[in-house]
Design a protein around this motif. Sequence first.
Motif, mmCIF file in Angstrom:
data_model
loop_
_atom_site.group_PDB
_atom_site.id
_atom_site.type_symbol
_atom_site.label_atom_id
_atom_site.label_comp_id
_atom_site.label_asym_id
_atom_site.label_seq_id
_atom_site.Cartn_x
_atom_site.Cartn_y
_atom_site.Cartn_z
ATOM 1 N N MET A 181 0.998 -1.257 -0.182
ATOM 2 C CA MET A 181 -0.063 -0.039 0.023
ATOM 3 C C MET A 181 0.793 1.278 -0.035
ATOM 4 N N THR A 182 0.688 2.067 -0.657
ATOM 5 C CA THR A 182 1.389 3.531 -0.886
ATOM 6 C C THR A 182 1.196 4.152 0.425
ATOM 7 N N THR A 183 2.337 5.110 0.594
ATOM 8 C CA THR A 183 2.383 5.846 1.735
ATOM 9 C C THR A 183 1.120 6.930 1.639
ATOM 10 N N THR A 184 0.295 7.168 2.542
ATOM 11 C CA THR A 184 -0.822 7.990 2.578
ATOM 12 C C THR A 184 -0.533 9.502 2.795
ATOM 13 N N GLY A 185 -1.616 10.224 2.322
ATOM 14 C CA GLY A 185 -1.149 11.687 2.675
ATOM 15 C C GLY A 185 -0.912 12.175 3.818
ATOM 16 N N GLU A 186 -1.809 11.641 5.088
ATOM 17 C CA GLU A 186 -1.649 11.800 6.197
ATOM 18 C C GLU A 186 -0.295 11.534 6.722
ATOM 19 N N GLY A 187 0.354 10.388 6.432
ATOM 20 C CA GLY A 187 1.655 9.961 6.722
ATOM 21 C C GLY A 187 2.683 10.896 6.111
ATOM 22 N N HIS A 188 2.477 11.294 4.763
ATOM 23 C CA HIS A 188 3.243 12.200 4.085
ATOM 24 C C HIS A 188 3.265 13.615 5.148
ATOM 25 N N VAL A 189 2.281 13.999 5.511
ATOM 26 C CA VAL A 189 2.340 15.459 6.293
ATOM 27 C C VAL A 189 2.965 15.159 7.667
ATOM 28 N N THR A 190 2.594 14.081 8.299
ATOM 29 C CA THR A 190 3.243 13.877 9.523
ATOM 30 C C THR A 190 4.671 13.527 9.526
ATOM 31 N N ALA A 191 5.363 13.185 8.505
ATOM 32 C CA ALA A 191 6.595 12.800 8.173
ATOM 33 C C ALA A 191 7.798 14.131 8.180
ATOM 34 N N ARG A 192 7.265 15.256 8.200
ATOM 35 C CA ARG A 192 7.886 16.530 8.094
ATOM 36 C C ARG A 192 8.651 16.447 9.644
ATOM 37 N N GLY A 193 10.156 16.741 9.023
ATOM 38 C CA GLY A 193 10.926 16.544 10.268
ATOM 39 C C GLY A 193 12.111 17.632 10.085
ATOM 40 N N GLY A 194 11.891 18.615 9.191
ATOM 41 C CA GLY A 194 12.879 19.691 8.829
ATOM 42 C C GLY A 194 12.577 20.927 9.698
ATOM 43 N N PRO A 195 13.429 21.826 9.660
ATOM 44 C CA PRO A 195 13.112 23.129 10.465
ATOM 45 C C PRO A 195 12.515 24.280 9.532
ATOM 46 N N TRP A 196 11.669 24.995 9.937
ATOM 47 C CA TRP A 196 10.938 25.941 9.431
ATOM 48 C C TRP A 196 10.126 25.480 8.220
ATOM 49 N N TRP A 197 10.402 25.732 6.910
ATOM 50 C CA TRP A 197 9.531 25.314 5.962
ATOM 51 C C TRP A 197 10.010 24.091 5.000
ATOM 52 N N TRP A 198 11.155 23.509 5.574
ATOM 53 C CA TRP A 198 11.392 22.525 4.902
ATOM 54 C C TRP A 198 10.851 21.147 5.628
ATOM 55 N N ASP A 199 10.814 20.168 4.444
ATOM 56 C CA ASP A 199 10.055 19.009 4.948
ATOM 57 C C ASP A 199 11.021 18.029 5.628
ATOM 58 N N ARG A 200 12.016 17.929 5.096
ATOM 59 C CA ARG A 200 13.134 17.016 5.686
ATOM 60 C C ARG A 200 14.381 17.905 5.890
ATOM 61 N N ARG A 201 15.425 17.333 6.809
ATOM 62 C CA ARG A 201 16.528 18.006 7.069
ATOM 63 C C ARG A 201 17.528 18.047 5.917
ATOM 64 N N ARG A 202 17.622 16.924 5.109
ATOM 65 C CA ARG A 202 18.351 16.836 3.859
ATOM 66 C C ARG A 202 18.047 17.896 2.991
ATOM 67 N N SER A 203 16.536 18.317 2.723
ATOM 68 C CA SER A 203 16.350 19.429 2.195
ATOM 69 C C SER A 203 17.033 20.921 2.621
ATOM 70 N N ALA A 204 16.780 20.925 3.794
ATOM 71 C CA ALA A 204 17.362 22.196 4.477
ATOM 72 C C ALA A 204 18.846 22.267 4.165
ATOM 73 N N ALA A 205 19.524 21.119 4.180
ATOM 74 C CA ALA A 205 21.232 21.278 4.519
ATOM 75 C C ALA A 205 21.368 21.308 2.807
ATOM 76 N N PHE A 206 20.356 20.975 1.860
ATOM 77 C CA PHE A 206 20.972 21.001 0.363
ATOM 78 C C PHE A 206 20.665 22.612 0.104
ATOM 79 N N ASP A 207 19.636 23.392 0.528
ATOM 80 C CA ASP A 207 19.371 24.649 0.450
ATOM 81 C C ASP A 207 20.398 25.537 0.818
ATOM 82 N N VAL A 208 20.913 25.277 2.091
ATOM 83 C CA VAL A 208 21.900 25.848 2.640
ATOM 84 C C VAL A 208 23.044 25.923 1.853
ATOM 85 N N GLY A 209 23.606 24.577 1.498
ATOM 86 C CA GLY A 209 24.657 24.443 0.662
ATOM 87 C C GLY A 209 24.485 25.273 -0.678
ATOM 88 N N LEU A 210 23.381 25.396 -1.443
ATOM 89 C CA LEU A 210 23.155 26.114 -2.384
ATOM 90 C C LEU A 210 23.322 27.587 -2.356
#
Length: 437
Positions: free
Chosen positions: A1-30
């Motif tokens: 079964m695919t990941t549900t939208g609710e699970g996708h929303v609750t999976a947010r773990g990054g600071p501020w407006w980032w969904d994931r910490r990896r995304s935040a680190a990537f944008d900071v690097g850029l």
Amino acid sequence: MTTTGEGHVTARGGPWWWDRRRSAAFDVGLAVVSAVECGLEGIPFAREAGIPVAAGVVFGLLAGSVLLVRRKWPIAVVLVAIAVTPAAMGFLMGVVGLYSLAASEVPRRIIGSLAGMQLVGVLIVMFVRMRQDLAREDLEVQDWIVPFASITTALGMTAPPLLLGLYVGARRRLMESLRERADSLERELQLLAERAEERAEWARGEERTRIAREMHDVVAHRVSLMVVHAAALQAVARKDPEKAVKNAALVGDMGRQALTELREMLGVLRAGGDGGRRERVSVPLAAVGVAAAAAASRAVGEEQGAVEGPCLSEIDELVGQSAAAGMVVDLSVVGESRSYAPEVESTAYRVVQEALTNVHKHAAGAKTYVRLAHRVSEIAMQVENEPPPEAASSAGLPSGGNGLVGMKERVSALGGVFVSGPTDAGGFRVSAVIPAS
């Protein structure tokens, strides 16, 4: 079964407006790379503009760091990139900002307008700078070289990030749509499962009602006649031994018939595997109902074969059994007798049977009239009894109050009409009309 939208929303773990910490680190690097690039490009800009080099570097660092908010405010990033284009800085910021804008949920007209502005800005700046460079170095080239190089550079800096951003945005929206559809499908499946459980529970209730009705029809009539014959046997045991013997034989026959029919119904519930120890198996209630109907349709006598169901041709025998128990019964048939659907004949038979049973229970000794009418598109039956004699003794038969309810359910299930109630003369009347088709 695919990941549900609710699970996708609750999976947010990054600071501020980032969904994931990896995304935040990537944008900071850029942002760091863009700030360094703009800071270095701010040095020649400061010299050409005649301002302190430190001011040019700080300006470049601040402009390049705007790339940090590309996911939150992509329009602001593109506007800053367009603004610093005349200063010949922000190459990375312009490319990444335009990609982020095209991949975002911003309306297409805004994306097109800003992309066009950036294209024109890069084109003009490249055209002017190339002309200045050629004039400074005193180089002569063909007239079409500068426009061609300017257009090519402008398209190369705007078209690839724009197209890639549009593709990534469309793919992201498609994945979100598929995720929402999966969530909706999962909810629908849960709802269907709940409804299926409700329907199964309703079906079990219906089968329980059917079993109870069939068992009532099988047992009540014969047991009622047994009680009536037993009462008559008690009354004539000493006065008329021959009649007592006859009544005793009738009681025995009816008891054996009732036991045989009950054994057939209850035998379904005892079904199990072979061997010394029987397995407990799950028997559908529908099977019990079928067995009950089959048992109820057996003809009188132990050795007579089973038939599909009671039919109207057995009405005479049914009336004869009540007459043998001492009831005065008058049977009249109107219209040409013909065959009907098995469920119609079975229901008509059961209505007459239950009505006669009620007479034995509640109006012992009362004269009873059984009328059967064959009409063009329906069959009608009526069982009416007169008030019981005052001297008649009650047989003491118990009543569960389900006989009339069962008759009405049977008739209504076939689209017929059932009416019952006391008569003006003090008796009781049961009437039913069942469609013939």
